[in-house]
Design a protein around this motif. Sequence first.
Motif, PDB file in Angstrom:
ATOM      1  N   LEU A 175       0.860  -1.093   0.049  1.00 53.48           N
ATOM      2  CA  LEU A 175      -0.184   0.016   0.011  1.00 53.48           C
ATOM      3  C   LEU A 175       0.754   1.451   0.104  1.00 53.48           C
ATOM      4  N   ALA A 176       1.914   1.217   0.731  1.00 51.88           N
ATOM      5  CA  ALA A 176       3.131   2.470   0.546  1.00 51.88           C
ATOM      6  C   ALA A 176       4.324   1.503   0.839  1.00 51.88           C
ATOM      7  N   LEU A 177       5.338   2.486   0.635  1.00 54.78           N
ATOM      8  CA  LEU A 177       6.791   1.953   0.905  1.00 54.78           C
ATOM      9  C   LEU A 177       6.946   2.376   2.473  1.00 54.78           C
ATOM     10  N   TYR A 178       7.561   1.136   2.805  1.00 55.00           N
ATOM     11  CA  TYR A 178       8.029   1.137   4.231  1.00 55.00           C
ATOM     12  C   TYR A 178       9.269   0.497   4.724  1.00 55.00           C
ATOM     13  N   MET A 179      10.059   0.859   5.866  1.00 52.71           N
ATOM     14  CA  MET A 179      11.028   0.288   6.155  1.00 52.71           C
ATOM     15  C   MET A 179      10.688  -1.066   6.716  1.00 52.71           C
ATOM     16  N   ALA A 180      11.086  -2.116   6.197  1.00 59.78           N
ATOM     17  CA  ALA A 180      10.517  -3.568   6.669  1.00 59.78           C
ATOM     18  C   ALA A 180      12.092  -3.925   7.652  1.00 59.78           C
ATOM     19  N   TYR A 181      13.046  -3.663   7.458  1.00 63.38           N
ATOM     20  CA  TYR A 181      14.302  -4.255   8.026  1.00 63.38           C
ATOM     21  C   TYR A 181      15.266  -2.970   8.388  1.00 63.38           C
ATOM     22  N   ALA A 182      15.800  -3.207   9.664  1.00 62.93           N
ATOM     23  CA  ALA A 182      17.107  -2.257  10.014  1.00 62.93           C
ATOM     24  C   ALA A 182      17.909  -2.996  10.733  1.00 62.93           C
ATOM     25  N   GLU A 183      19.178  -2.869  10.616  1.00 58.19           N
ATOM     26  CA  GLU A 183      20.168  -3.359  11.749  1.00 58.19           C
ATOM     27  C   GLU A 183      21.354  -2.475  11.446  1.00 58.19           C
ATOM     28  N   ILE A 184      21.858  -2.256  12.868  1.00 57.55           N
ATOM     29  CA  ILE A 184      22.972  -1.455  12.945  1.00 57.55           C
ATOM     30  C   ILE A 184      23.959  -2.279  13.932  1.00 57.55           C
ATOM     31  N   LYS A 185      24.979  -2.194  13.448  1.00 54.01           N
ATOM     32  CA  LYS A 185      26.108  -3.046  14.597  1.00 54.01           C
ATOM     33  C   LYS A 185      27.248  -2.215  14.678  1.00 54.01           C
ATOM     34  N   VAL A 186      27.709  -2.133  15.982  1.00 55.13           N
ATOM     35  CA  VAL A 186      28.783  -1.325  16.341  1.00 55.13           C
ATOM     36  C   VAL A 186      29.985  -2.040  16.911  1.00 55.13           C
ATOM     37  N   TYR A 187      31.275  -1.611  16.571  1.00 54.80           N
ATOM     38  CA  TYR A 187      32.352  -2.766  16.963  1.00 54.80           C
ATOM     39  C   TYR A 187      33.574  -1.525  17.677  1.00 54.80           C
ATOM     40  N   ASN A 188      34.141  -2.139  18.609  1.00 54.94           N
ATOM     41  CA  ASN A 188      35.214  -1.710  19.505  1.00 54.94           C
ATOM     42  C   ASN A 188      36.507  -2.467  18.806  1.00 54.94           C
ATOM     43  N   VAL A 189      37.332  -1.653  18.016  1.00 55.39           N
ATOM     44  CA  VAL A 189      38.388  -2.456  17.381  1.00 55.39           C
ATOM     45  C   VAL A 189      38.299  -3.749  16.892  1.00 55.39           C
ATOM     46  N   GLY A 190      37.145  -3.706  15.975  1.00 59.47           N
ATOM     47  CA  GLY A 190      36.734  -4.849  15.284  1.00 59.47           C
ATOM     48  C   GLY A 190      35.792  -5.767  16.126  1.00 59.47           C
ATOM     49  N   LYS A 191      35.756  -5.756  17.420  1.00 65.34           N
ATOM     50  CA  LYS A 191      35.049  -6.927  18.381  1.00 65.34           C
ATOM     51  C   LYS A 191      33.562  -6.178  18.362  1.00 65.34           C
ATOM     52  N   PRO A 192      32.359  -7.059  18.206  1.00 61.08           N
ATOM     53  CA  PRO A 192      31.226  -6.605  18.137  1.00 61.08           C
ATOM     54  C   PRO A 192      30.893  -5.991  19.775  1.00 61.08           C
ATOM     55  N   ILE A 193      30.333  -4.891  19.840  1.00 55.65           N
ATOM     56  CA  ILE A 193      29.888  -4.276  21.059  1.00 55.65           C
ATOM     57  C   ILE A 193      28.270  -3.991  21.478  1.00 55.65           C
ATOM     58  N   GLY A 194      27.751  -3.754  20.341  1.00 51.30           N
ATOM     59  CA  GLY A 194      26.498  -3.486  20.393  1.00 51.30           C
ATOM     60  C   GLY A 194      25.714  -3.689  18.909  1.00 51.30           C
TER      61      GLY A 194
END
Length: 153
Positions: free
Chosen positions: A88-107
């Motif tokens: 019916l309209a365009l919508y954001m169906a999925y979003a993912e944000i990843k954060v790394y500290n010196v290459g290691k996942p932290i959030g």
Amino acid sequence: MKFITIIGTGLAFTLSGCAIHQNVKPVGNLDQKQVCVIENPSIRSGFLDAYVRSLNAKGYQVRKLPLSASLVECNITSTYTAHWRWDLALYMAYAEIKVYNVGKPIGEAKYDATRGMGSMNKFIDADKKISELVDQLFPGGAGLAPAAPPKDR
């Protein structure tokens, strides 16, 4: 009577699959004021614009890096992806944000409306959703620890 029970059960199973999920694992304490974001040119540019605005509002300085950049190019590095759909309209169906500290996942923050078929709640303002995800992902702001809960007196 059995027919109504079967139809009701089938409908319940169908609707239970129509869920929108959001899960955020906050980064915790950050003493950094700079976040490097690896640009993803396959994602609508408005996503990156909203992400940068939200980080700036939290007091972070954003340095954009090319897609070919390494996760260890900066102390704090972030990646993102998102998908839009039409219903019916365009919508954001999925979003993912990843954060790394010196290459290691932290959030990590995920918003998933891909199974929200019958839900009108999937028609959100993408900029506001990105801001909400950033607020939850970076609860303390630039160079600050997350706010402590108020103490009882």
